[in-house]
Design a protein around this motif. Structure first.
Motif, PDB file in Angstrom:
ATOM      1  N   GLY A 160     -11.747   3.661   9.367  1.00 17.17           N
ATOM      2  CA  GLY A 160     -12.097   2.828   8.222  1.00 17.17           C
ATOM      3  C   GLY A 160     -10.978   1.990   7.656  1.00 17.17           C
ATOM      4  N   LEU A 161      -9.723   2.147   8.145  1.00 19.04           N
ATOM      5  CA  LEU A 161      -8.612   1.372   7.587  1.00 19.04           C
ATOM      6  C   LEU A 161      -8.816  -0.128   7.801  1.00 19.04           C
ATOM      7  N   ARG A 162      -9.269  -0.499   9.000  1.00 14.85           N
ATOM      8  CA  ARG A 162      -9.472  -1.927   9.277  1.00 14.85           C
ATOM      9  C   ARG A 162     -10.443  -2.535   8.252  1.00 14.85           C
ATOM     10  N   VAL A 204      -1.591   6.784   7.354  1.00  8.06           N
ATOM     11  CA  VAL A 204      -2.734   6.121   8.003  1.00  8.06           C
ATOM     12  C   VAL A 204      -2.853   6.485   9.480  1.00  8.06           C
ATOM     13  N   LYS A 205      -1.876   7.217   9.991  1.00  6.56           N
ATOM     14  CA  LYS A 205      -1.897   7.610  11.394  1.00  6.56           C
ATOM     15  C   LYS A 205      -3.041   8.592  11.643  1.00  6.56           C
ATOM     16  N   GLN A 243      -8.867   6.907  -1.597  1.00  5.36           N
ATOM     17  CA  GLN A 243      -7.767   7.124  -0.667  1.00  5.36           C
ATOM     18  C   GLN A 243      -7.796   6.099   0.469  1.00  5.36           C
ATOM     19  N   VAL A 244      -6.610   5.781   0.956  1.00  4.13           N
ATOM     20  CA  VAL A 244      -6.488   4.865   2.085  1.00  4.13           C
ATOM     21  C   VAL A 244      -6.990   5.571   3.337  1.00  4.13           C
ATOM     22  N   ILE A 253       0.850  -1.181   0.000  1.00  2.00           N
ATOM     23  CA  ILE A 253       0.000   0.000   0.000  1.00  2.00           C
ATOM     24  C   ILE A 253       0.889   1.235   0.000  1.00  2.00           C
ATOM     25  N   ASP A 254       0.802   1.995  -1.074  1.00  4.18           N
ATOM     26  CA  ASP A 254       1.600   3.220  -1.216  1.00  4.18           C
ATOM     27  C   ASP A 254       0.687   4.408  -0.929  1.00  4.18           C
TER      28      ASP A 254
END
Length: 669
Positions: free
Chosen positions: A438-440, A464-465, A431-432, A391-392
């Protein structure tokens, strides 16, 4: 319900600058039935309001659900900042607005209908003056058994002076009927009817406390989501919550009441233990009590049943701990570590790779992913072929393709070799998400799409922080908790998550100390890899590897700009040893002695004789000291065994060439 003026006075003691307080105040105001304009006007006192704007505030207001926070939240926060309640209006503290529209007798009727069924009896007690204690208390002997049909009798009672001064009480649970009560009274002339034996259903228990403000009492019982049948202001110092228990017998009643008391105690509500009695009295709503008023606040709030409340509470509690005996531990087999990269990166857990800016760290993790996906060695270390996700968070697909092509110019022809490699480049359209936002869900969705994934690399962690730390958390916890969420996700899915992070700008000797952030950044990490460079002008670096399942080691690496790949020269100890060997073999004394002994096979000489025979520069003492210091090196690297030998009065050394060099260090290169 508190007056708008009093609420505005409380809000003047609370700053809207803190987002957590801002949100909690908004939720409480909406739950209590106040208008949006009150919250919006207060919000405008913040310098941040111009960024949110009226529309943003309105959207936030509309997202609030009527659940959880109430006026007690505002009262307590205001008190922390110096607010003193207006005691002249103590009996008009916050309640549900619609309850104030009820006439006193209607409040009485609504309370009784919430507690008792048609045809059921309850005990009503009237006040008597206790001259010793100087207060009104339940008389007991003058009380009576009543039903819902006896409201006209209640109307007459309300006209009595003692009732208007001391109020009225009712049992929280139904009791025996009028005829049974009369019969019981004849056989128990000295006892009062209201007692445990005459209660006919274990339906409710009483929760009350009088050692804190009324607002705080109500706030606590609401926040506990107790299955409350009726909530009443006593007209004095307490709020009476009659809680649904619905027990089948005395044993179950006791067990359930104890659980309710434990929850209240944990929340800071100190309940009288006498309230565990099923014949306990509660204040009757709609009744004058001196200068106060026994007022109905609400009916049927919180969870609908005790079972529902207990389930909600258990879900909110941590799972019980499981202890293992030494026998249990001895019976378990410790499985060998499964590796993605042998000796460096194990399967499952959270790993972090950190490096200074512009240190080719993305090339390292990208090469790592391609190597694992293809089963090819990574920097000379064996890999186990598995599917990986890269994941970039910074570069679009064009930048990612360019880097892959620099690592392997023929990757398009070899795409079958890399078929286990998947990538999520940066994109404005998808977007990540960040941790906790929502990342999980996104990662779980990728696992559903690629169920054989064993490694997820997130390059970079800053992408992602969480943007803002939760209020009330220190730096350590604020940095630890997001990574703990990633760690838990990795363990739950039996995969490895590797996040790429920066080192501090100021160089540190200790690798762990060089990681950017507090010790909380590395606190949740299972394995850590730290790249350190002596300066930015060199491509040489050390890679410090440590972890719970990885032996601590420092590798000496170099970035090859032609291949755009990192190479490992060996461990730091091996490289140092190899450098010592090179320096030793370059020494003129070493070369001269080696050449002479290999030709003669055996010689016995003093240092002076050796100097003359080999034509060496320097004093004989210097040559002798060098040989004495490097006796082991001569044996290891040259196959020459050196021993002392005395010939007459002269001290000489015997040089014997009799073995081939067994040089482990030479195998490194």
């Amino acid at each position: 319900m508190k007056s708008i003026e009093e609420v505005k006075r409380m809000l003047s003691f609370i700053s809207p600058d803190d987002r957590d307080d801002w949100m909690r105040v908004g939720m409480a105001l909406k739950n209590e039935g106040y208008d949006f304009d009150l919250w919006d006007t207060w919000s405008q006192g913040s310098d941040k309001y111009s960024y949110e704007g009226a529309q943003g505030t309105a959207n936030q207001w509309n997202s609030f659900n009527k659940d959880g926070l109430h006026m007690g939240t505002i009262v307590m926060k205001a008190k922390e900042n110096g607010y003193i309640p207006d005691r002249s209006s103590a009996n008009t503290f916050f309640v549900q607005a619609d309850r104030y529209g009820l006439a006193p007798l209607d409040q009485t009727k609504e309370q009784l209908e919430a507690l008792f069924k048609r045809g059921e009896s309850f005990f009503l007690d009237v006040p008597t003056w206790d001259s010793k204690k100087g207060k009104w208390r339940p008389d007991g002997k003058s009380g009576m058994v009543m039903t819902l049909e006896d409201l006209p009798v209640l109307e007459e009672l309300l006209k009595q002076d003692n009732v208007q001064q001391g109020g009225l009480w009712i049992t929280e649970n139904p009791c025996i009927g009028k005829e049974a009560a009369q019969a019981w009274k004849q056989t128990h002339p000295k006892n009062i009817i209201r007692c445990k034996e005459n209660i006919t259903a274990f339906r409710h228990c009483l929760v009350e406390a009088d050692d804190m403000p009324l607002e705080e009492q109500e706030s606590i019982v609401r926040d506990l989501r107790l299955p409350i049948a009726t909530l009443t202001e006593s007209g004095g110092k307490s709020v009476h919550a009659v809680v649904k228990v619905e027990a089948e017998d005395q044993k179950q009643y006791t067990e359930r009441v104890n659980k309710i008391h434990e929850a209240c105690k944990a929340a800071g509500l100190h309940i009288d233990t006498q309230n565990k009695d099923q014949s306990r009295l509660t204040r009757l709503a709609g009744v004058q009590r001196g200068v106060g008023f026994q007022r109905l606040i609400a009916t049927n709030i919180g969870c609908s049943t005790f079972e529902e409340w207990e389930q909600w509470r258990n879900e909110d509690l941590p799972k019980p701990l499981v202890s293992l005996s030494i026998a249990d531990l001895a019976a378990q087999e410790v499985k060998p570590v499964d590796w993605l990269i042998k000796g460096i990166l194990p399967v499952y857990g959270l790993c972090m790779l950190t490096a200074p800016p512009k240190s080719y760290k993305s090339f390292m993790v990208l090469d790592m992913c391609l190597s694992i996906a293809s089963g090819q060695p990574f920097m000379g270390f064996e890999t186990c072929r598995n599917e990986v996700l890269y994941i970039d968070t910074e570069n679009p697909s064009e930048g990612l393709i360019e880097r892959i092509q620099l690592i392997d110019q023929q990757f398009r022809e070899r795409k079958e070799q890399y078929k286990g490699f998947y990538a999520v480049p940066w994109s404005p359209d998808s977007q990540v998400a960040r941790i906790g936002s929502g990342l999980r869900y996104q990662l779980e969705d990728q696992i559903r799409q690629h169920p054989k994934l064993k490694l997820i690399v997130i390059d970079m962690f800053s992408g992602v922080k969480p943007v803002k730390n939760e209020a009330g958390k220190g730096v350590y916890m604020a940095e630890l908790m997001p990574l703990e969420e990633l760690r838990d996700f990795a363990f739950e899915n039996n995969i490895t998550v590797l996040v790429v992070h920066h080192n501090k700008k100021k160089s540190e000797v200790d690798a762990l100390e060089s990681v950017s952030g507090s010790s909380g950044t590395t606190g949740a990490v299972s394995e850590l890899m730290v790249i350190q460079r002596p300066d930015r002008t060199t491509t040489d670096a050390t890679l410090h590897v440590t972890g719970k399942r990885v032996p601590e080691e420092t590798l000496c690496c170099s970035f090859d700009k032609k291949k755009m790949r990192w190479e490992c020269m060996g461990t730091e100890a091996e490289v140092i040893q190899e450098k010592k060997k090179e320096d030793f073999m370059k020494e003129p004394i070493t070369q001269a002695v080696r050449e002479l002994v290999m030709e003669e096979k055996e010689i016995i000489m003093t240092s002076k004789e050796l100097k003359e025979a080999c034509g060496l520069e320097g004093t004989a003492d210097k040559i002798g000291k060098f040989i004495g210091t490097h006796i082991d090196d001569f044996a290891r690297h040259c196959g020459i065994v050196i021993t002392d030998k005395r010939v007459g009065n002269a001290r000489k050394r015997k040089f014997l060439y009799w073995i081939e060099p067994n040089d482990e260090a030479s195998q490194v290169s």
